[in-house]
Enzyme design. Structure first.
Site, PDB file in Angstrom:
ATOM      1  N   ASP A 236     -11.633  -9.336   5.082  1.00 53.54           N
ATOM      2  CA  ASP A 236     -13.301  -9.220   4.453  1.00 53.54           C
ATOM      3  C   ASP A 236     -14.173 -11.144   4.601  1.00 53.54           C
ATOM      4  O   ASP A 236     -15.067 -11.798   4.431  1.00 53.54           O
ATOM      5  CB  ASP A 236     -13.300  -9.137   2.828  1.00 53.54           C
ATOM      6  CG  ASP A 236     -13.145  -7.775   2.565  1.00 53.54           C
ATOM      7  OD1 ASP A 236     -13.473  -7.153   3.513  1.00 53.54           O
ATOM      8  OD2 ASP A 236     -13.976  -7.834   1.532  1.00 53.54           O
TER       9      ASP A 236
ATOM     10  N   ASP B 277      -6.222  -7.249   4.546  1.00 46.24           N
ATOM     11  CA  ASP B 277      -7.467  -6.469   4.380  1.00 46.24           C
ATOM     12  C   ASP B 277      -7.990  -7.692   3.520  1.00 46.24           C
ATOM     13  O   ASP B 277      -9.342  -7.565   2.946  1.00 46.24           O
ATOM     14  CB  ASP B 277      -7.103  -5.114   3.244  1.00 46.24           C
ATOM     15  CG  ASP B 277      -7.828  -5.453   2.308  1.00 46.24           C
ATOM     16  OD1 ASP B 277      -9.226  -4.666   2.714  1.00 46.24           O
ATOM     17  OD2 ASP B 277      -7.889  -5.070   0.628  1.00 46.24           O
TER      18      ASP B 277
ATOM     19  N   LYS C 299       3.906 -15.104   3.517  1.00 50.12           N
ATOM     20  CA  LYS C 299       4.424 -16.153   2.102  1.00 50.12           C
ATOM     21  C   LYS C 299       5.571 -16.324   1.845  1.00 50.12           C
ATOM     22  O   LYS C 299       6.462 -16.445   1.449  1.00 50.12           O
ATOM     23  CB  LYS C 299       3.363 -15.581   1.079  1.00 50.12           C
ATOM     24  CG  LYS C 299       3.861 -16.669  -0.080  1.00 50.12           C
ATOM     25  CD  LYS C 299       2.483 -17.427  -0.204  1.00 50.12           C
ATOM     26  CE  LYS C 299       2.812 -18.303  -1.576  1.00 50.12           C
ATOM     27  NZ  LYS C 299       1.581 -18.998  -1.659  1.00 50.12           N
TER      28      LYS C 299
ATOM     29  N   TYR D 148       0.732  -1.172   0.024  1.00 44.12           N
ATOM     30  CA  TYR D 148      -0.273   0.207  -0.319  1.00 44.12           C
ATOM     31  C   TYR D 148       1.151   1.560  -0.363  1.00 44.12           C
ATOM     32  O   TYR D 148       0.428   2.039  -0.407  1.00 44.12           O
ATOM     33  CB  TYR D 148      -1.304   0.599   1.187  1.00 44.12           C
ATOM     34  CG  TYR D 148      -2.115  -0.395   0.684  1.00 44.12           C
ATOM     35  CD1 TYR D 148      -2.063  -2.648   0.529  1.00 44.12           C
ATOM     36  CD2 TYR D 148      -3.505  -0.215   1.156  1.00 44.12           C
ATOM     37  CE1 TYR D 148      -3.825  -2.667   0.608  1.00 44.12           C
ATOM     38  CE2 TYR D 148      -4.353  -0.220   1.336  1.00 44.12           C
ATOM     39  CZ  TYR D 148      -4.614  -2.023   0.966  1.00 44.12           C
ATOM     40  OH  TYR D 148      -5.634  -2.702   0.407  1.00 44.12           O
TER      41      TYR D 148
ATOM     42  N   ASP E 159      -2.115 -18.424   1.421  1.00 42.12           N
ATOM     43  CA  ASP E 159      -3.140 -19.086   0.952  1.00 42.12           C
ATOM     44  C   ASP E 159      -4.032 -20.721   1.917  1.00 42.12           C
ATOM     45  O   ASP E 159      -4.896 -20.651   2.051  1.00 42.12           O
ATOM     46  CB  ASP E 159      -2.284 -20.115  -0.033  1.00 42.12           C
ATOM     47  CG  ASP E 159      -0.986 -20.515   0.073  1.00 42.12           C
ATOM     48  OD1 ASP E 159      -0.521 -21.009   1.042  1.00 42.12           O
ATOM     49  OD2 ASP E 159      -0.388 -21.211  -0.535  1.00 42.12           O
TER      50      ASP E 159
HETATM   51  C1  IPM Z   1     -10.340  -1.772   3.971  1.00 43.88           C
HETATM   52  C2  IPM Z   1     -10.976  -0.901   2.539  1.00 43.88           C
HETATM   53  C3  IPM Z   1      -9.620  -0.206   2.143  1.00 43.88           C
HETATM   54  C4  IPM Z   1      -8.071  -0.557   2.146  1.00 43.88           C
HETATM   55  C5  IPM Z   1      -9.414   0.475   0.913  1.00 43.88           C
HETATM   56  C6  IPM Z   1     -11.070   1.578   0.879  1.00 43.88           C
HETATM   57  C7  IPM Z   1      -8.339   1.554   0.728  1.00 43.88           C
HETATM   58  O1  IPM Z   1     -10.381  -2.058   1.481  1.00 43.88           O
HETATM   59  O2  IPM Z   1     -10.511  -0.768   5.399  1.00 43.88           O
HETATM   60  O3  IPM Z   1     -10.300  -2.974   3.886  1.00 43.88           O
HETATM   61  O4  IPM Z   1      -7.393  -1.345   1.323  1.00 43.88           O
HETATM   62  O5  IPM Z   1      -7.594  -0.669   3.772  1.00 43.88           O
HETATM   63 MN    MN Z   2     -11.002  -3.517   2.778  1.00 47.01          MN
END
Ligand code: IPM
Ligand code: MN
Length: 378
Positions: free
Chosen positions: A262, A258, A202, A152, A234
């Site tokens: 999710d 990240d 990794k 990032y 993975d």
């Molecule tokens: C998160 C989001 C952010 C990230 C984006 C919006 C920059 O996906 O907070 O997980 O990737 O960190």
């Molecule tokens: Mn995210």
């Protein structure tokens, strides 16, 4: 703007910058604010709030995603509560001018190097998970994501027309100090939980990950009471859906965190449930994990619980008010146990409540629940 919501002398004055942002951000932030106000009133705290623009909404009004006055208000507060950033209207903009760059810039300016993302399977929501009940039951994982390094932020980065065809590149880069500070945070947090850290990398392919593993192993020696395991990313992604309840704290770098967070959201029933705390600097940043979800914005169907639980994390991590945090967490649990569901949590798309109804019920529960001792540590 200062809002005094209690006539009593407050135990604490909570100075908070509120950044509703884009998409569903304003809707979920409105519910989080109602719960914040209910908790502040119940415990006798005062609120000093300043509402500011960020992301696409700031671009529309000021021409930039992170205006100076927003950043200044954040730095002058004790905590920042954010909704979400991201707006497809700016998809064609260069990266540094997009709404998302405001969030990355804010994280960096606040020095928030550790991003805490708890994913808990609520008993009453086991049916909302795409996984079998027996697999998801008991899941209570805290992802500790490094937030200021890796792909990032790594330099050099860029894009060019290339010699034969367009090229682009990013750099995954860490130094040991950046790994150490987030590792220490993860081990400390694990101590207050079930004392296990799974460090995810990794290391069979990436130099960065080899340094990550060496450094985490060294820090682990200072925590002999905490179990440490190393896992490739993975394999971790697979284990997170096949045996999610076996994890306690997952410690990982920015991009892996990240992605895995999710996934963890889906495992426990919905990404809309997940809260986050970005800490490590002087001012903490609290936001739901779900993002701006422009496709469902303005329809009253967004789940406000991620934003509401982010307020609980704010009480715990920025204000060290564990009972206030626990009362919000209990109110969420109670609301869910009563059968309240936003649309993302129902299977048959029938009996669901709006964003507003969900927030209303949680705020009522906060008022009903008597302040109690014995807070959970996330
Ligand atoms: C998160 C989001 C952010 C990230 C984006 C919006 C920059 O996906 O907070 O997980 O990737 O960190
Ligand atoms: Mn995210």
């Amino acid at each position: 703007m200062a809002i005094v919501i209690s006539n009593e002398i407050s135990a604490v004055l909570l100075k908070i910058a509120v950044l509703p942002g884009d998409g569903v951000g304003p809707e979920v932030t409105a519910e989080a604010m109602r719960v914040l106000e209910a908790a502040a009133l119940a415990f006798g705290h005062g609120l000093d709030l300043s509402f500011k623009e960020i992301g696409g909404s700031a671009i529309k009004r000021f021409g930039v995603p992170l205006p100076d006055e927003t950043l200044e208000a954040c730095l002058a507060s004790s905590a920042v509560l954010m909704g979400a950033v991201g707006d497809p209207a700016f998809d064609a903009f260069p990266l540094e001018a997009r709404p998302e760059s405001a969030l990355l810039g804010l994280r960096r300016e606040l020095g928030a190097f550790a991003n805490l993302r708890p994913a808990v399977a609520f008993q009453s929501l086991l049916g909302s998970s795409p996984l079998r009940r027996s697999i998801v039951e008991g899941t209570d994982v805290l992802i500790v994501r490094e937030l200021l390094g890796g792909l990032y932020f790594g330099e050099p980065r860029g894009a060019s027309s290339g010699e034969c065809s367009p090229e682009a590149f990013n750099t995954m880069r860490y130094n040991a100090g950046e790994i150490e500070r987030v590792a220490v945070m993860a081990f400390e947090l694990a101590r207050a939980r079930r004392s296990k850290v799974t460090s995810v990398d990794k290391a069979n392919v990436l130099e960065c990950s080899r340094l990550w593993r060496q450094t985490v192993s060294r820090i682990a020696e200072d925590y002999p009471d905490v179990e440490i395991e190393h896992q490739y990313v993975d394999s971790c992604a697979m284990a997170l859906v096949s045996r999610p309840s076996s994890f306690d704290v997952i410690l990982t770098e920015n991009m892996f965190g990240d992605i895995l967070s999710d996934e963890a959201g889906a495992v426990v029933g919905s990404l809309g449930l997940l809260a986050s705390a970005s800490i490590g600097g002087a001012v903490g940043l609290f936001e739901p994990v779900h993002g701006s979800a422009p496709d469902i914005a303005g329809r009253g169907i967004a789940n406000p619980l991620g934003a509401i639980l982010s307020v609980a994390m704010m009480f715990r991590h920025s204000f060290h008010l564990d009972n206030e945090a626990a009362s919000i967490e209990r109110a969420v649990e109670k609301t869910l146990a009563e059968g309240f569901r936003t649309r993302d949590l129902v299977e048959d798309q029938s009996d669901w409540r709006t964003t507003f109804e969900m927030g209303t019920r949680v705020a009522e529960c906060v008022r009903e629940i008597k302040p109690q001792k014995g807070a959970r540590a996330t």
